[in-house]
Scaffold this motif. Structure first.
Motif, PDB file in Angstrom:
ATOM      1  N   GLU A   1      34.753  75.446  60.861  1.00 50.01           N
ATOM      2  CA  GLU A   1      34.521  75.582  59.459  1.00 50.01           C
ATOM      3  C   GLU A   1      33.413  75.221  58.914  1.00 50.01           C
ATOM      4  OE1 GLU A   1      37.114  74.454  55.415  1.00 50.01           O
ATOM      5  OE2 GLU A   1      38.502  75.075  57.354  1.00 50.01           O
ATOM      6  N   ASP A   2      32.535  75.823  58.497  1.00 44.30           N
ATOM      7  CA  ASP A   2      31.200  75.409  58.020  1.00 44.30           C
ATOM      8  C   ASP A   2      31.215  75.404  56.526  1.00 44.30           C
ATOM      9  OD1 ASP A   2      28.301  75.210  58.138  1.00 44.30           O
ATOM     10  OD2 ASP A   2      28.150  76.972  56.848  1.00 44.30           O
ATOM     11  N   LEU A   3      30.773  73.996  55.959  1.00 42.18           N
ATOM     12  CA  LEU A   3      31.137  73.506  54.593  1.00 42.18           C
ATOM     13  C   LEU A   3      29.425  73.722  54.069  1.00 42.18           C
ATOM     14  CD1 LEU A   3      33.135  70.600  55.222  1.00 42.18           C
ATOM     15  CD2 LEU A   3      33.936  72.893  54.256  1.00 42.18           C
TER      16      LEU A   3
ATOM     17  N   ASN B   1      26.073  70.170  61.205  1.00 37.85           N
ATOM     18  CA  ASN B   1      26.003  69.492  60.058  1.00 37.85           C
ATOM     19  C   ASN B   1      27.218  69.920  59.201  1.00 37.85           C
ATOM     20  OD1 ASN B   1      24.211  67.297  60.256  1.00 37.85           O
ATOM     21  ND2 ASN B   1      22.638  68.603  60.072  1.00 37.85           N
ATOM     22  N   ALA B   2      27.803  69.164  58.340  1.00 37.89           N
ATOM     23  CA  ALA B   2      28.762  69.776  57.480  1.00 37.89           C
ATOM     24  C   ALA B   2      29.817  70.792  57.701  1.00 37.89           C
ATOM     25  CB  ALA B   2      28.130  70.475  56.278  1.00 37.89           C
ATOM     26  N   GLY B   3      30.539  70.212  59.058  1.00 36.79           N
ATOM     27  CA  GLY B   3      31.513  71.207  59.409  1.00 36.79           C
ATOM     28  C   GLY B   3      32.913  70.652  59.675  1.00 36.79           C
TER      29      GLY B   3
ATOM     30  N   PRO C   1      31.887  66.234  56.947  1.00 36.46           N
ATOM     31  CA  PRO C   1      31.600  65.431  58.332  1.00 36.46           C
ATOM     32  C   PRO C   1      30.654  66.378  59.312  1.00 36.46           C
ATOM     33  CG  PRO C   1      33.657  66.684  58.129  1.00 36.46           C
ATOM     34  CD  PRO C   1      33.064  66.695  57.067  1.00 36.46           C
ATOM     35  N   ASP C   2      30.261  65.837  60.391  1.00 37.05           N
ATOM     36  CA  ASP C   2      29.484  66.374  61.435  1.00 37.05           C
ATOM     37  C   ASP C   2      30.402  66.971  62.709  1.00 37.05           C
ATOM     38  OD1 ASP C   2      27.005  66.204  59.834  1.00 37.05           O
ATOM     39  OD2 ASP C   2      26.701  64.195  60.707  1.00 37.05           O
ATOM     40  N   ILE C   3      29.876  67.946  63.299  1.00 39.40           N
ATOM     41  CA  ILE C   3      30.774  68.490  64.666  1.00 39.40           C
ATOM     42  C   ILE C   3      30.007  67.737  65.936  1.00 39.40           C
ATOM     43  CG2 ILE C   3      31.631  70.306  65.772  1.00 39.40           C
ATOM     44  CD1 ILE C   3      33.165  69.978  63.191  1.00 39.40           C
TER      45      ILE C   3
ATOM     46  N   VAL D   1      27.980  74.592  42.908  1.00 39.98           N
ATOM     47  CA  VAL D   1      28.058  73.961  41.473  1.00 39.98           C
ATOM     48  C   VAL D   1      27.972  74.924  40.414  1.00 39.98           C
ATOM     49  CG1 VAL D   1      26.777  72.622  39.805  1.00 39.98           C
ATOM     50  CG2 VAL D   1      26.512  72.046  42.256  1.00 39.98           C
ATOM     51  N   GLN D   2      27.237  76.091  40.331  1.00 42.71           N
ATOM     52  CA  GLN D   2      27.215  77.046  39.434  1.00 42.71           C
ATOM     53  C   GLN D   2      28.295  78.112  39.959  1.00 42.71           C
ATOM     54  OE1 GLN D   2      26.495  76.431  36.316  1.00 42.71           O
ATOM     55  NE2 GLN D   2      25.571  74.526  36.796  1.00 42.71           N
ATOM     56  N   THR D   3      27.809  78.672  41.266  1.00 40.56           N
ATOM     57  CA  THR D   3      28.185  79.850  41.792  1.00 40.56           C
ATOM     58  C   THR D   3      29.180  79.216  43.098  1.00 40.56           C
ATOM     59  OG1 THR D   3      26.392  81.158  41.189  1.00 40.56           O
ATOM     60  CG2 THR D   3      27.849  81.919  42.815  1.00 40.56           C
ATOM     61  N   PRO D   4      30.334  79.783  43.137  1.00 37.80           N
ATOM     62  CA  PRO D   4      30.999  79.300  44.333  1.00 37.80           C
ATOM     63  C   PRO D   4      30.392  79.700  45.751  1.00 37.80           C
ATOM     64  CG  PRO D   4      32.488  80.435  42.873  1.00 37.80           C
ATOM     65  CD  PRO D   4      31.193  80.607  42.352  1.00 37.80           C
ATOM     66  N   SER D   5      30.435  78.802  46.647  1.00 37.37           N
ATOM     67  CA  SER D   5      29.813  78.767  48.098  1.00 37.37           C
ATOM     68  C   SER D   5      31.145  78.958  48.930  1.00 37.37           C
ATOM     69  CB  SER D   5      28.719  77.869  48.164  1.00 37.37           C
ATOM     70  OG  SER D   5      28.005  78.062  49.663  1.00 37.37           O
ATOM     71  N   ASN D   6      31.045  79.981  49.611  1.00 38.38           N
ATOM     72  CA  ASN D   6      32.203  80.129  50.646  1.00 38.38           C
ATOM     73  C   ASN D   6      32.249  79.142  51.636  1.00 38.38           C
ATOM     74  OD1 ASN D   6      30.966  82.686  49.695  1.00 38.38           O
ATOM     75  ND2 ASN D   6      33.124  83.410  50.065  1.00 38.38           N
ATOM     76  N   THR D   7      33.434  78.834  52.402  1.00 39.83           N
ATOM     77  CA  THR D   7      33.473  78.173  53.782  1.00 39.83           C
ATOM     78  C   THR D   7      33.421  79.419  54.456  1.00 39.83           C
ATOM     79  OG1 THR D   7      35.731  78.142  53.445  1.00 39.83           O
ATOM     80  CG2 THR D   7      34.772  76.087  53.016  1.00 39.83           C
ATOM     81  N   HIS D   8      32.809  79.217  55.935  1.00 37.71           N
ATOM     82  CA  HIS D   8      32.522  80.283  56.684  1.00 37.71           C
ATOM     83  C   HIS D   8      32.995  79.564  58.063  1.00 37.71           C
ATOM     84  CE1 HIS D   8      30.140  82.592  53.975  1.00 37.71           C
ATOM     85  NE2 HIS D   8      29.524  81.679  53.719  1.00 37.71           N
TER      86      HIS D   8
END
Length: 208
Positions: free
Chosen positions: A81-83, A61-63, A39-41, A89-96
């Motif tokens: 919370e940023d998504l 975007n993507a929050g 979702p967007d904020i 896909v290959q390497t985990p990407s954190n939520t921030h």
């Protein structure tokens, strides 16, 4: 104030605050489709005690899971919370945890990341925010070790609560994020504090 009046749009996770002059700020997650994972904020303001919210404004975007506070000067601070890139896909990407300052209803367009993950598996979530005295803003969030990050079916290992002090005018960190509090009595692998909330008083005390 939805962007879309269609039957598929979904707005959720609202947060609200009011400034010293009575202007109301509302932030929320905005989805053009109900099943959207990113979702967007958005936010909107009302100057007439909530009778109308004339215009919604885009924040990010993507929050998800936004929170808002307003200081004594009427400046609003939004965290979410940023998504972006999550879950990877290959390497985990954190939520921030991202943060923005809004003054006089104007979005400046720049954001600041508040969390400092120590590994690709540290995910920062469920932020809460409070404005203090002397221009300080306080943010807390849940940090979780997640070995299989995703939108469904995650396995979450210990939870912690992180705490940060931010300079409101610049959004600079006044100190590195602190682990707050440490709970020594958690038994087993799964557990720990979660879903924090925060407020302050006129004397400068902070309550979490």
């Amino acid at each position: 104030q939805s962007r879309d009046v269609g039957t598929l749009s979904r707005e959720s996770s609202p947060a609200i605050a009011i400034d010293p002059t009575g202007v109301i700020y509302v932030v929320w997650e905005d989805r053009l489709e109900g099943t959207e994972d990113y979702p967007d904020i958005y936010f909107a303001t009302s100057i007439n005690i909530g009778q109308t919210f004339p215009t919604n404004k885009f924040i990010a975007n993507a929050g998800r899971r936004p929170a808002v506070t307003i200081d004594s000067l009427g400046v609003a601070y939004v965290v979410w919370e940023d998504l972006t890139g999550f879950p990877g896909v290959q390497t985990p990407s954190n939520t921030h945890i991202k943060m923005m300052r809004i003054e006089n209803g104007v979005v400046p367009g720049s954001t600041r990341q508040i969390d400092s993950p120590s590994s690709p598996y540290d995910n920062a979530r469920f932020p809460a925010i409070a404005a203090g005295i002397a221009g300080k803003v306080y943010v807390v969030w849940e940090r979780a070790l997640i070995l299989n990050p995703g939108f469904r079916g995650e396995t979450i290992f210990p939870y912690y609560i992180d705490f940060a002090t931010v300079n409101g005018p610049t959004l600079d960190m006044l100190s590195p994020p602190l682990l707050f509090p440490d709970i020594p009595d958690v038994v087993g692998v799964y557990g720990g504090p979660a879903y924090p909330a925060i407020t302050t008083d006129d004397s400068g005390n902070i309550y979490v």
